[in-house]
Design a protein around this motif. Structure first.
Motif, PDB file in Angstrom:
ATOM      1  N   SER A  77       0.753  -1.144  -0.141  1.00 17.56           N
ATOM      2  CA  SER A  77       0.220   0.192   0.170  1.00 17.56           C
ATOM      3  C   SER A  77       0.786   1.322  -0.061  1.00 17.56           C
ATOM      4  O   SER A  77       0.546   2.574  -0.205  1.00 17.56           O
ATOM      5  CB  SER A  77      -0.524  -0.197   1.776  1.00 17.56           C
ATOM      6  OG  SER A  77      -0.157   0.318   2.644  1.00 17.56           O
ATOM      7  N   LYS A 100       5.495   3.142  -3.101  1.00 16.98           N
ATOM      8  CA  LYS A 100       5.496   3.630  -5.132  1.00 16.98           C
ATOM      9  C   LYS A 100       6.427   3.568  -5.467  1.00 16.98           C
ATOM     10  O   LYS A 100       7.697   3.935  -5.293  1.00 16.98           O
ATOM     11  CB  LYS A 100       5.190   4.975  -3.908  1.00 16.98           C
ATOM     12  CG  LYS A 100       4.095   4.983  -3.320  1.00 16.98           C
ATOM     13  CD  LYS A 100       2.814   4.445  -4.003  1.00 16.98           C
ATOM     14  CE  LYS A 100       1.158   4.393  -2.599  1.00 16.98           C
ATOM     15  NZ  LYS A 100      -0.350   3.805  -3.221  1.00 16.98           N
ATOM     16  N   ASP A 108       8.251   5.644  -9.387  1.00 13.97           N
ATOM     17  CA  ASP A 108       7.890   7.100  -9.602  1.00 13.97           C
ATOM     18  C   ASP A 108       9.298   6.896 -10.896  1.00 13.97           C
ATOM     19  O   ASP A 108      10.127   6.221 -11.325  1.00 13.97           O
ATOM     20  CB  ASP A 108       8.462   8.356  -9.339  1.00 13.97           C
ATOM     21  CG  ASP A 108       7.706   8.494  -8.134  1.00 13.97           C
ATOM     22  OD1 ASP A 108       6.531   8.189  -7.427  1.00 13.97           O
ATOM     23  OD2 ASP A 108       8.482   8.967  -6.614  1.00 13.97           O
ATOM     24  N   ARG A 124       9.562   4.272  -3.899  1.00 11.55           N
ATOM     25  CA  ARG A 124       9.717   5.608  -2.760  1.00 11.55           C
ATOM     26  C   ARG A 124       8.457   4.762  -1.807  1.00 11.55           C
ATOM     27  O   ARG A 124       7.832   4.414  -2.575  1.00 11.55           O
ATOM     28  CB  ARG A 124       9.695   7.026  -3.123  1.00 11.55           C
ATOM     29  CG  ARG A 124       7.952   6.969  -3.625  1.00 11.55           C
ATOM     30  CD  ARG A 124       8.210   8.869  -4.421  1.00 11.55           C
ATOM     31  NE  ARG A 124       6.391   8.299  -4.677  1.00 11.55           N
ATOM     32  CZ  ARG A 124       5.512   9.221  -4.251  1.00 11.55           C
ATOM     33  NH1 ARG A 124       5.843   8.852  -3.288  1.00 11.55           N
ATOM     34  NH2 ARG A 124       4.346   8.694  -4.377  1.00 11.55           N
ATOM     35  N   ASP A 138       5.646   5.177   0.710  1.00 10.04           N
ATOM     36  CA  ASP A 138       4.740   6.679   0.726  1.00 10.04           C
ATOM     37  C   ASP A 138       4.989   6.757   1.831  1.00 10.04           C
ATOM     38  O   ASP A 138       3.801   5.942   2.531  1.00 10.04           O
ATOM     39  CB  ASP A 138       3.118   6.899  -0.103  1.00 10.04           C
ATOM     40  CG  ASP A 138       1.881   7.643   0.251  1.00 10.04           C
ATOM     41  OD1 ASP A 138       2.631   8.720   0.006  1.00 10.04           O
ATOM     42  OD2 ASP A 138       1.154   7.215  -0.211  1.00 10.04           O
ATOM     43  N   THR A 169       1.694   6.872   4.049  1.00  8.12           N
ATOM     44  CA  THR A 169       0.303   5.524   4.032  1.00  8.12           C
ATOM     45  C   THR A 169       1.275   5.166   5.021  1.00  8.12           C
ATOM     46  O   THR A 169       0.386   4.511   5.811  1.00  8.12           O
ATOM     47  CB  THR A 169       0.279   5.019   2.821  1.00  8.12           C
ATOM     48  OG1 THR A 169      -0.156   6.243   1.915  1.00  8.12           O
ATOM     49  CG2 THR A 169      -0.233   4.068   2.774  1.00  8.12           C
TER      50      THR A 169
END
Length: 375
Positions: free
Chosen positions: A31, A34, A36, A46, A48, A51
Motif C-alpha cells: 500500500s 510507490k 516514480d 519510494r 509514501d 500511508t
C-alpha cells in the motif's frame, strides 16, 4: 518487479519502537511502496510516508508522549515540584529513510526482539532501541522539551504564594476568553531580571487562537468584539503582581471607572497597543498560576517572599460631572445613568521581610466621566 517489488512483499517487515514493534504485512507494504519515473526511462521506488505512517501509528503511537510542563503540587500554601516530562515523537521521514534497503533483504521468520527501555529517572529521556537488522528499521524518536522545566521550578526553592488576587462577575462569553488567556499564562515562569509582557506571551488574541466575541464598550455604547473580557484577566494579574511586590514596568487603567475593580488599581490591554508588563526584580524565578471557574478568576504568584505589601487608597477628588450624550441615531444605543469622573491616588507600601524597611509607591489615576446615554 524482480529486483524491488517481489522481494519487498515476500515477507513481513518491522519497525522497532520503544517497548513494542510495528509489523508491516506484505499487503501493507504494497500500500505504501510507490514507483516514480527516474527521468531516464526507468522507475525508482519510494516509500509514501503518510500511508506508511498510518500503518505504523496503529502500533507505535502509544510509545510517543506529549511534553508536560513541570508543575507545583500544593499542600496548603506549601508547594513541591512535580517533574516535567520531555515529549517524544517519531520522525517518520528519518524512520523510513532505510526502509527500502530493509525490504530488499531476505525474509526472517523470526521477528526482531522487542526492545524494553530501561527505567527513566524523573525528567529523563527514554533510551533508543539498538540498531535494527534484517527486514527491520528503528523508529527514530525526536524529543520536545517542556516549556517549564523541572530545573526552572526547583530554582524557585521552597515556593509559597507571594501574591494573589481574584475577581468575579463576568458573562459566559467573556468567561470563555478569560479561561483561554488564563490557560495560556498558567505555569509561565519569569527568570530573575526578566520582564513579562502579557501581549508578547499570548500573541494575538483572535478567533484563530480560540477567542470568541464578547461584550465591550465602544465610545460608551455596548458592542461586541473578539477577546472581550481580557481586561478582567489583566486586572487580576496586575493585582497579583502588585501584592507580590514585583517591579511594575507598564500598565494602563481604563478610561472609565469600572466598579468591580479596585479604583486606581486595574489594568486594560489591547493587542499591539496597550500592554501589561512587570519585571522580576528578585534573585529567584517566579511562577504564575491561574485558577478559573465559570464565575471567578484567581491569579497567584509563587516564589520567594520578599515583601509584605499593603494598599492605601486615598479619597476621590476633582469630581467631573458625567454629562449627557444622545445616541438617538445609533440602533445599538442602550440608555445608562452615567458615572462621574474623579481622581484617586493609590499607594503601594512594601515592607522588606528581612530588614523591615518600608517603601511607598504612590500612583495617581484620573478617570474620565462616563456620560449618561440617552436614546
Amino acid at each position: 518487479m524482480r529486483d524491488v517489488a517481489q522481494p519487498a512483499v515476500a515477507a513481513p517487515a518491522y519497525v522497532v519502537g520503544s517497548g513494542r514493534n510495528a509489523t508491516l504485512s506484505p499487503g501493507e507494504i504494497g500500500s505504501f511502496l510507490k514507483f516514480d519515473p527516474d527521468g531516464s526511462g526507468g522507475l525508482k521506488p519510494r516509500v509514501d510516508v503518510p500511508t506508511a505512517q498510518a500503518v505504523v501509528d496503529k502500533d507505535l503511537s502509544s510509545t510517543e508522549a506529549e511534553p508536560k510542563d513541570a508543575t507545583f503540587s500544593f499542600a496548603g500554601d506549601a508547594a513541591t515540584v512535580v517533574p516535567a516530562v520531555t515529549g517524544r515523537t517519531i520522525d517518520y521521514q528519518k524512520t523510513f529513510a532505510g526502509l527500502l534497503d530493509a525490504l530488499g533483504k531476505q525474509g526472517d521468520p523470526t521477528p526482531p526482539t522487542t526492545f524494553t527501555p530501561p527505567p527513566v529517572p524523573p525528567g529523563g529521556t527514554r533510551a533508543d532501541p539498538p540498531p535494527a537488522t534484517g527486514r527491520a528499521v528503528n523508529a527514530v524518536y525526536t524529543t520536545t522539551p517542556p516549556k517549564v522545566t523541572t530545573e526552572a521550578l526547583q530554582a524557585i526553592g521552597p515556593a509559597t504564594v507571594i501574591g494573589e488576587f481574584q475577581t468575579t462577575g463576568f458573562a459566559a462569553d467573556s468567561g470563555q476568553n478569560i479561561k483561554r488567556v488564563a490557560d495560556q499564562v498558567n505555569g509561565a515562569t519569569v527568570k530573575p531580571g526578566d520582564t513579562f509582557s502579557l501581549n508578547d506571551f499570548t500573541g494575538p488574541r483572535e478567533a484563530a487562537q480560540g477567542y470568541v466575541e464578547a461584550g465591550i464598550i465602544e465610545d460608551g455604547v455596548p458592542d461586541r468584539g473578539v477577546g472581550g473580557g481580557i481586561s478582567q484577566f489583566s486586572t487580576t494579574l496586575y493585582n497579583a503582581t502588585y501584592f507580590a511586590g514585583l517591579d511594575e514596568v507598564e500598565h494602563k487603567e481604563h478610561s472609565y471607572y469600572i466598579s468591580r475593580y479596585p479604583a486606581g488599581r486595574e489594568a486594560t490591554v489591547f493587542d499591539g497597543v496597550i500592554d501589561l508588563k512587570f519585571r522580576n526584580d528578585g534573585t529567584t524565578p517566579i511562577l504564575i498560576r491561574t485558577l478559573w471557574t465559570p464565575s471567578s478568576i484567581k491569579v497567584q504568584i509563587l516564589g520567594q517572599k520578599r515583601y509584605d505589601v499593603t494598599s492605601q487608597t486615598g479619597n476621590r477628588t476633582n469630581p467631573v460631572p458625567a454629562g449627557v450624550k444622545s445616541l438617538a441615531g445609533n440602533p445599538k444605543c442602550k440608555p445608562s445613568k452615567g458615572v462621574d469622573g474623579f481622581t484617586i491616588t493609590d499607594t503601594r507600601v512594601l515592607k522588606d521581610v528581612k530588614t523591615g524597611q518600608t517603601t511607598s509607591e504612590p500612583r495617581t489615576v484620573r478617570y474620565n466621566p462616563e456620560p449618561q446615554i440617552t436614546c
